[in-house]
Design an enzyme around this catalytic site. Structure first.
Site, PDB file in Angstrom:
ATOM      1  CB  ILE A  48      -1.025  -0.005   1.169  1.00 40.56           C
ATOM      2  CG1 ILE A  48      -2.135   0.992   0.877  1.00 40.56           C
ATOM      3  CG2 ILE A  48      -0.372   0.281   2.511  1.00 40.56           C
ATOM      4  CD1 ILE A  48      -2.921   0.738  -0.360  1.00 40.56           C
ATOM      5  CB  SER A  75      11.001  -0.567   5.282  1.00 39.29           C
ATOM      6  OG  SER A  75       9.845  -1.300   5.037  1.00 39.29           O
ATOM      7  NE  ARG A  76      10.376  -6.167   9.126  1.00 40.67           N
ATOM      8  CZ  ARG A  76       9.497  -7.154   9.252  1.00 40.67           C
ATOM      9  NH1 ARG A  76       9.545  -7.942  10.290  1.00 40.67           N
ATOM     10  NH2 ARG A  76       8.583  -7.350   8.324  1.00 40.67           N
ATOM     11  CE  LYS A 134      -8.043  -1.780   5.920  1.00 44.89           C
ATOM     12  NZ  LYS A 134      -7.740  -2.878   4.935  1.00 44.89           N
ATOM     13  CG  ASP A 150      -6.735  -6.327   5.152  1.00 44.83           C
ATOM     14  OD1 ASP A 150      -6.045  -5.708   5.970  1.00 44.83           O
ATOM     15  OD2 ASP A 150      -6.734  -6.060   3.929  1.00 44.83           O
TER      16      ASP A 150
HETATM   17  P1  NAP Z   1       2.514  -5.470   2.989  1.00 45.79           P
HETATM   18  O1  NAP Z   1       2.633  -5.452   1.497  1.00 45.79           O
HETATM   19  O2  NAP Z   1       2.801  -6.744   3.709  1.00 45.79           O
HETATM   20  O3  NAP Z   1       3.447  -4.286   3.512  1.00 45.79           O
HETATM   21  C1  NAP Z   1       3.575  -3.954   4.860  1.00 45.79           C
HETATM   22  C2  NAP Z   1       5.045  -3.705   5.156  1.00 45.79           C
HETATM   23  O4  NAP Z   1       5.170  -3.492   6.562  1.00 45.79           O
HETATM   24  C3  NAP Z   1       5.929  -4.890   4.831  1.00 45.79           C
HETATM   25  O5  NAP Z   1       6.413  -4.804   3.506  1.00 45.79           O
HETATM   26  C4  NAP Z   1       7.024  -4.809   5.861  1.00 45.79           C
HETATM   27  O6  NAP Z   1       8.142  -4.151   5.321  1.00 45.79           O
HETATM   28  C5  NAP Z   1       6.477  -3.950   6.984  1.00 45.79           C
HETATM   29  N1  NAP Z   1       6.344  -4.696   8.242  1.00 45.79           N
HETATM   30  C6  NAP Z   1       6.741  -4.280   9.452  1.00 45.79           C
HETATM   31  N2  NAP Z   1       6.474  -5.181  10.393  1.00 45.79           N
HETATM   32  C7  NAP Z   1       5.917  -6.222   9.775  1.00 45.79           C
HETATM   33  C8  NAP Z   1       5.431  -7.473  10.223  1.00 45.79           C
HETATM   34  N3  NAP Z   1       5.493  -7.834  11.512  1.00 45.79           N
HETATM   35  N4  NAP Z   1       4.913  -8.315   9.304  1.00 45.79           N
HETATM   36  C9  NAP Z   1       4.863  -7.972   7.995  1.00 45.79           C
HETATM   37  N5  NAP Z   1       5.292  -6.779   7.526  1.00 45.79           N
HETATM   38  C10 NAP Z   1       5.829  -5.917   8.410  1.00 45.79           C
HETATM   39  O7  NAP Z   1       1.055  -5.035   3.444  1.00 45.79           O
HETATM   40  P2  NAP Z   1       0.124  -3.929   2.767  1.00 45.79           P
HETATM   41  O8  NAP Z   1      -0.792  -4.571   1.801  1.00 45.79           O
HETATM   42  O9  NAP Z   1       0.928  -2.781   2.315  1.00 45.79           O
HETATM   43  O10 NAP Z   1      -0.775  -3.571   4.036  1.00 45.79           O
HETATM   44  C11 NAP Z   1      -0.292  -2.752   5.081  1.00 45.79           C
HETATM   45  C12 NAP Z   1      -1.488  -2.099   5.742  1.00 45.79           C
HETATM   46  O11 NAP Z   1      -2.175  -1.327   4.757  1.00 45.79           O
HETATM   47  C13 NAP Z   1      -2.511  -3.110   6.288  1.00 45.79           C
HETATM   48  O12 NAP Z   1      -3.024  -2.656   7.495  1.00 45.79           O
HETATM   49  C14 NAP Z   1      -3.583  -3.140   5.217  1.00 45.79           C
HETATM   50  O13 NAP Z   1      -4.856  -3.447   5.758  1.00 45.79           O
HETATM   51  C15 NAP Z   1      -3.543  -1.714   4.708  1.00 45.79           C
HETATM   52  N6  NAP Z   1      -4.028  -1.564   3.338  1.00 45.79           N
HETATM   53  C16 NAP Z   1      -3.640  -2.424   2.340  1.00 45.79           C
HETATM   54  C17 NAP Z   1      -4.183  -2.300   1.067  1.00 45.79           C
HETATM   55  C18 NAP Z   1      -3.783  -3.211  -0.073  1.00 45.79           C
HETATM   56  O14 NAP Z   1      -4.402  -3.132  -1.157  1.00 45.79           O
HETATM   57  N7  NAP Z   1      -2.794  -4.072   0.061  1.00 45.79           N
HETATM   58  C19 NAP Z   1      -5.105  -1.290   0.815  1.00 45.79           C
HETATM   59  C20 NAP Z   1      -5.408  -0.386   1.814  1.00 45.79           C
HETATM   60  C21 NAP Z   1      -4.881  -0.541   3.076  1.00 45.79           C
HETATM   61  P3  NAP Z   1       9.612  -4.576   5.834  1.00 45.79           P
HETATM   62  O15 NAP Z   1       9.676  -6.067   5.768  1.00 45.79           O
HETATM   63  O16 NAP Z   1      10.515  -3.879   4.866  1.00 45.79           O
HETATM   64  O17 NAP Z   1       9.701  -4.058   7.246  1.00 45.79           O
END
Ligand code: NAP
Length: 311
Positions: A17, A39-40, A93, A171
């Site tokens: 996101i 970010s890690r 969110k 989610d």
């Molecule tokens: P994602 O692709 O997994 O990215 C989240 C990032 O957070 C990871 O790349 C990771 O980066 C970091 N992170 C830090 N602690 C973590 C942990 N314990 N486990 C996993 N990742 C961790 O997820 P995302 O889709 O961007 O979603 C993140 C948030 O945005 C969620 O709350 C989701 O509900 C919300 N969201 C997502 C979307 C969508 O379409 N995907 C839309 C709207 C809102 P590092 O490994 O580099 O630390």
């Protein structure tokens, strides 16, 4: 706005996101300038990158606004740390994994005098404000939510989403609930919920929820993560004076049989407009109703086991 007047911003969690929405909205907007990423694994070219929040905070940075875009499980501890350090905070969110955590963050932010913005991006979809205005003087008779998408397409490799605190199908489902609680005035109560859990996973892949408005109008929600082909993110509201339908997650609005012209998509740009406004007026925006409906659904839930989910 002159570059010097832009608010310096850091972002935590360089994932889907952040890349899809936050970076372009910050870069194309006029209020913020992204100065640091934490970010890690993820890295952002041209700005300062840190492996951990601790390393970032140890620099004694003069950045005072931060967007937390990690999964919800780690959000509370991060938010508490940055609030204590005096940052104004934007939470992706859902704002936290429990109502207790969310309310604690709101209280800590209030005491610290910082801005806390618990975002619900779907509320900023084009159709939501005009739908709210149209519904304001109507009697709500029935609401039907159908939110069905393909988890493999939208959450590839996101193991966290199946873990406790990951929300499973809630989610995306909480996005529908965030629109519902924006367009329907008053309390919404959960009567029954059936949650379907894959035998090999800890969070539900589908949910059927029966709710009602405080005036007793029925609300049904059907969330499913197994939908291939066309995706469905629809909310239909039947009223005493016609039917309103929000489609495509709120990006399209139909009143009666005709689509209503609502302009180009500005969901995330509007979030950053609002964050800048909140910071400049020293206000917070923390509404946890969507999270409460998720919690209430789990409290009311009947559990069913379904086939394993293998990505
Ligand atoms: P994602 O692709 O997994 O990215 C989240 C990032 O957070 C990871 O790349 C990771 O980066 C970091 N992170 C830090 N602690 C973590 C942990 N314990 N486990 C996993 N990742 C961790 O997820 P995302 O889709 O961007 O979603 C993140 C948030 O945005 C969620 O709350 C989701 O509900 C919300 N969201 C997502 C979307 C969508 O379409 N995907 C839309 C709207 C809102 P590092 O490994 O580099 O630390």
């Amino acid at each position: 706005m002159a570059t010097k007047d832009r608010i310096p911003l850091a972002l935590v969690g360089v994932g889907k996101i952040a890349r899809d929405q936050h970076f372009p909205s910050i870069a194309n907007g006029e209020d913020f300038v992204l100065k640091a990423a934490i970010s890690r694994h993820g890295r952002v070219e041209g700005i300062d990158n840190f492996d951990s929040l601790e390393a970032f905070l140890a620099t004694g940075t003069d950045i005072k606004a931060i967007a937390l875009c990690t999964p919800p499980e780690v959000r509370f501890d991060m938010a508490r740390q940055v609030i204590a350090a005096g940052f104004d905070v934007l939470l992706e969110k859902p704002p936290a994994t429990t109502i207790g955590e969310a309310e604690a963050l709101a209280a800590i932010a209030r005491d610290a005098g910082v801005t806390l913005f618990a975002t619900w991006h779907s509320r900023f979809a084009n159709g939501v404000a005009p739908a709210t205005a149209w519904l304001a003087d109507k009697k709500i008779e029935k609401v039907s939510i159908v939110w069905k998408e393909d988890v493999r397409r939208w959450h590839p490799g996101q193991d966290w989403i199946w873990e406790p605190g990951g929300f499973g199908v809630f989610d995306p489902g909480i996005n529908a609930l965030s629109i519902l609680t924006a367009i329907i005035p008053g309390a919404i109560l959960v009567d029954t919920a059936t949650l379907e859990f894959p035998a090999n996973r800890l969070q539900p892949i589908a949910a059927t929820i029966a709710m009602r408005t405080s005036a007793g109008a029925p609300i049904s929600a059907d969330f499913d993560w197994r939908q291939e082909g066309p995706q469905t993110w629809d909310i239909t509201v039947e009223t005493d004076r016609g039917i309103l339908r929000l489609a495509k997650g709120g990006a399209e609005l139909h009143i009666g049989d005709s689509p209503t012209e609502i302009g180009p998509d500005r969901e995330y740009p509007r979030i950053y407009d609002r964050f800048a406004h909140l910071i400049r007026s020293r206000e917070s925006d923390v509404d946890f109703q969507p999270l409460r409906l998720v919690a209430d659904s789990f409290l009311r839930a009947e559990r069913r086991e379904v086939a394993d989910f293998v990505e």
